[in-house]
Scaffold this active site. Structure first.
Site, mmCIF file in Angstrom:
data_model
loop_
_atom_site.group_PDB
_atom_site.id
_atom_site.type_symbol
_atom_site.label_atom_id
_atom_site.label_comp_id
_atom_site.label_asym_id
_atom_site.label_seq_id
_atom_site.Cartn_x
_atom_site.Cartn_y
_atom_site.Cartn_z
ATOM 1 N N GLY A 1 0.821 -1.200 0.000
ATOM 2 C CA GLY A 1 0.000 0.000 0.000
ATOM 3 C C GLY A 1 0.856 1.251 0.000
ATOM 4 O O GLY A 1 2.081 1.203 0.082
ATOM 5 N N GLY B 1 0.690 5.582 1.350
ATOM 6 C CA GLY B 1 -0.008 6.625 2.081
ATOM 7 C C GLY B 1 0.780 7.914 2.054
ATOM 8 O O GLY B 1 1.780 8.045 1.343
ATOM 9 N N GLY B 2 0.351 8.867 2.848
ATOM 10 C CA GLY B 2 1.005 10.161 2.861
ATOM 11 C C GLY B 2 2.423 10.107 3.393
ATOM 12 O O GLY B 2 3.256 10.940 3.053
ATOM 13 N N GLY C 1 4.505 7.398 3.076
ATOM 14 C CA GLY C 1 5.391 6.556 2.276
ATOM 15 C C GLY C 1 4.672 5.321 1.774
ATOM 16 O O GLY C 1 3.454 5.324 1.584
ATOM 17 N N VAL D 1 4.289 0.861 1.915
ATOM 18 C CA VAL D 1 4.447 -0.347 2.715
ATOM 19 C C VAL D 1 4.689 -1.511 1.766
ATOM 20 O O VAL D 1 3.965 -1.683 0.787
ATOM 21 C CB VAL D 1 3.210 -0.618 3.587
ATOM 22 C CG1 VAL D 1 3.432 -1.863 4.450
ATOM 23 C CG2 VAL D 1 2.894 0.583 4.461
ATOM 24 N N LYS E 1 7.742 -0.511 6.211
ATOM 25 C CA LYS E 1 7.204 0.803 5.875
ATOM 26 C C LYS E 1 8.363 1.732 5.551
ATOM 27 O O LYS E 1 9.208 2.028 6.403
ATOM 28 C CB LYS E 1 6.384 1.389 7.004
ATOM 29 C CG LYS E 1 5.718 2.713 6.611
ATOM 30 C CD LYS E 1 4.355 2.876 7.240
ATOM 31 C CE LYS E 1 3.571 4.010 6.587
ATOM 32 N NZ LYS E 1 2.197 4.085 7.055
ATOM 33 N N ASP F 1 -3.100 9.503 14.506
ATOM 34 C CA ASP F 1 -3.445 9.283 13.099
ATOM 35 C C ASP F 1 -4.332 8.059 12.948
ATOM 36 O O ASP F 1 -4.112 7.219 12.074
ATOM 37 C CB ASP F 1 -2.171 9.135 12.256
ATOM 38 C CG ASP F 1 -2.455 9.299 10.759
ATOM 39 O OD1 ASP F 1 -3.490 9.905 10.416
ATOM 40 O OD2 ASP F 1 -1.647 8.826 9.949
#
Length: 620
Positions: A337, A339-340, A342, A344, A359, A453
């Site tokens: 995946g 995200g903001g 970085g 994974v 990650k 978060d």
């Protein structure tokens, strides 16, 4: 001592010779009981004892003896090989090998300090290598993959060095490689190299045919392609614990014998072991480049960070850089995946031989040393959290301008993926996830750690249907200057509390706010606070404009909706103060069981909610 060059050697010194197994490494290998050890030692001491102290006889063969010795002149431990064989052909063979060694100066090949003839013996002095033969090391089991990768770098670098100087090794047997305590390998035997080829006495054939290229087994062929095959055979042996078969049709792929072998390492080995020379790597250098570019073997510890444009410019260039950065530690398997913060990845830990999640933080987040240090501190705190519903952090590391941490691999979707695939969640499944999340948050908050978060992407559902929270402390460590870095995968702060978006101080009530927003999302299939800008989202949050949940979900009671509405109040003081208080409020609202069972194949292991008044004393 009087020394001379190669000449006719006087008659044999009267010792009865017996062929014993060739041993080329410095590993402490017992000498055959019937070999004339006392005669070797006495003769060598008589002629070389003034210069060298003989500490131990390590090994012997038909034409040579190996001693661990101490050089009295320069005060260092050395390997001392002595030839006491009367046949001129064996003497010439021995000294020609010394000439081959003298051409080379590489840490993965034994160094030659000097060679000569004194009396009726020839000798050569080299560096002593502490360790054991590769054959002994593999006898205990296949070598660890990171060790094999480091050894591959050593071996191929040594071959490249030798080929540049006109030396073809032709055979590298496991007995001819010494493995040091650090896992580094040193080649100790060049007796069958192209330099010695025409001095080998008749009838002598190299042992270990499996480690000689097919075309060189019955001929004098000497070219780099043969050494490429030999390197492939040694790496195959190191990975699998088995010598490659002489018949290429019987070759079993390394991953069949050892599934944890990285695919790229297998590809390199199998290409090197091609029966047809033209199908192999052209040179050891090409083989090394292929392995380095694909599998890593990257050792640089401090290089400039890449900017985001360079990082995500081309997929191939980025993946190559990442593989090199992961080096001997991890094998890159696939992407899980993004995200903001970085990406994974699913990787294989080559030391512990298990799959983990890695990650990788976006380089723009780690360009400043203070940010990196803050991240490490927060990650260390998060790693101390031990709870069944919190993902374990294993390691924090970085290389080549990249920073990452590894964590437990949870095989299952996150809440966002689940909702995208299936739509709104069944009520009892949402309640189960709420209970498990509140339990995890209570534990973290008691340890002084606020997540900051909580969002669907950070709530993972494992194969048993249990919740696992990930990324504890990451938002605090890497918060951006705008909006505290608390954003969802889509880049909008839909799950952040108002105080986070306004840059105000946050505490555990902010986590509880975000968890309640996730509960709305799971029940509705969309976030409760939407907008095309942060200002629009804040406008709804600060005026408590929450969707009427029961208009969409008739299985939600008025009491449950009231609890969730309280949890997402703009006024921090009006919310639940602790995870335990939030949990108890949820329990009080549930008077009846859910109207329908979960439709998703993931099933809770047991029903944890009971009607009010139940005697079971559940708590967070």
């Amino acid at each position: 001592m009087q020394r001379s060059t190669v000449r006719n050697v006087p008659a044999a010194i009267g010792l009865k010779w017996r062929r014993v197994r060739m041993v080329a490494g410095d590993a402490d290998t017992p000498v055959a009981e019937s070999s004339p050890a006392a005669g070797y030692l006495a003769r060598t001491e008589a002629l070389l004892g003034e210069r060298f102290r003989l500490d131990r006889m390590v090994a012997s063969s038909r034409e040579r003896v190996l001693f661990l010795a101490f050089d009295r002149l320069v005060h260092r431990k050395v390997s001392l090989r002595v030839n006491i064989f009367s046949d001129e052909q064996y003497r010439t063979w021995f000294l020609t090998e010394a000439k081959a060694l003298a051409q080379l100066d590489h840490p993965a090949i034994r160094h030659l300090y000097e060679a000569g003839i004194v009396g009726d013996i020839a000798y050569r002095v080299g560096n002593w290598v502490d360790g054991e033969g590769l054959d002994h090391a593999v006898a205990r089991g296949p070598r660890p993959i990171p060790t094999v990768l480091r050894f591959a770098r050593d071996l191929l670098g040594a071959l490249e060095h030798a080929h540049d100087r006109g030396v073809i090794l032709r055979r590298i047997a496991p007995t001819a490689i010494v493995i040091g305590p650090s896992g580094r390998g040193v080649v100790t035997d060049l007796r069958f190299s192209n330099f010695t080829l025409y001095t080998i006495p008749p009838g002598i054939k190299p042992s270990g045919e499996a480690f000689v290229a097919p075309e060189a087994r019955e001929s004098d062929t000497s070219d780099p392609l043969g050494d490429v095959y030999t390197a492939g055979a040694i790496l195959y042996y190191s990975v699998t614990g088995q010598a490659p078969p002489l018949d290429p049709a019987e070759l079993v792929p390394p991953t069949t014998l050892r599934p944890v072998c990285p695919k790229i390492l297998e590809q390199v080995i199998l290409r090197a072991l091609e029966y047809e020379p033209v199908r192999r790597y052209l040179t050891a250098s090409e083989m090394l480049d292929d392995l380095m570019s694909a599998a890593g073997l990257f050792e640089t510890t401090a290089t400039p960070a890449m900017d985001s444009a360079e990082l995500y410019g081309t997929a191939d260039a980025w993946e190559g850089h990442l593989r090199r950065a992961l080096g001997d530690d991890y094998e890159l398997l696939d992407t899980l995946g993004q995200g903001g913060f970085g990406r994974v990845y699913r990787v294989r830990d080559l030391h512990l031989e298990r799959e983990v999640a890695l990650k990788l933080l976006h380089p723009y987040l780690t360009q400043h040393p203070s940010g990196v240090e803050r991240f490490r501190r927060e990650a260390q705190l998060a790693a101390k959290l031990k709870h069944p519903h919190i993902v374990d952090i294993y390691d924090i590391s970085g290389r080549a301008g990249l920073l990452w941490y590894t964590m437990e691999l949870v095989k299952g979707p996150n809440v966002a993926q689940w909702v995208e695939r299936n739509g709104p969640m069944p009520l009892d499944q949402v309640l189960r996830l709420m209970r498990e999340a509140l339990s995890a948050l209570a534990h973290a908050h008691a340890s002084g750690l606020v997540h900051r978060d909580i969002k669907p992407e950070n709530l993972l559902i494992d194969e048993r249907g249990s919740l696992r929270i990930t990324d504890f402390g990451l938002a605090m460590a890497l918060q951006s200057q705008e909006y505290g870095g608390a954003t969802s995968r889509s880049g909008t702060p839909q799950f952040a509390s108002p105080e986070q978006l306004l840059g105000e101080q946050v505490d555990q009530r902010s986590d509880l706010y975000s968890l309640a927003v996730v509960a709305y999302y799971a029940l509705l299939g969309f976030p409760p606070f939407t907008g095309s800008s942060v200002a629009q989202i804040l406008a709804k949050q600060t005026t408590d404009q929450v969707p009427a949940l029961r208009s969409y979900r008739h299985d939600v009671s008025q009491e449950l909706e009231a609890v969730l509405r309280r949890a997402v109040r703009n006024d921090v003081a009006a919310r639940f103060a602790t995870s335990s208080e939030f949990f108890q409020a949820l329990r009080q609202t549930l008077r009846i069981a859910p109207s329908r069972p979960p439709s998703d194949p993931i099933r809770p292991g047991s029903r944890w909610w009971r009607p009010r008044g139940s005697s079971r004393g559940d708590g967070v």
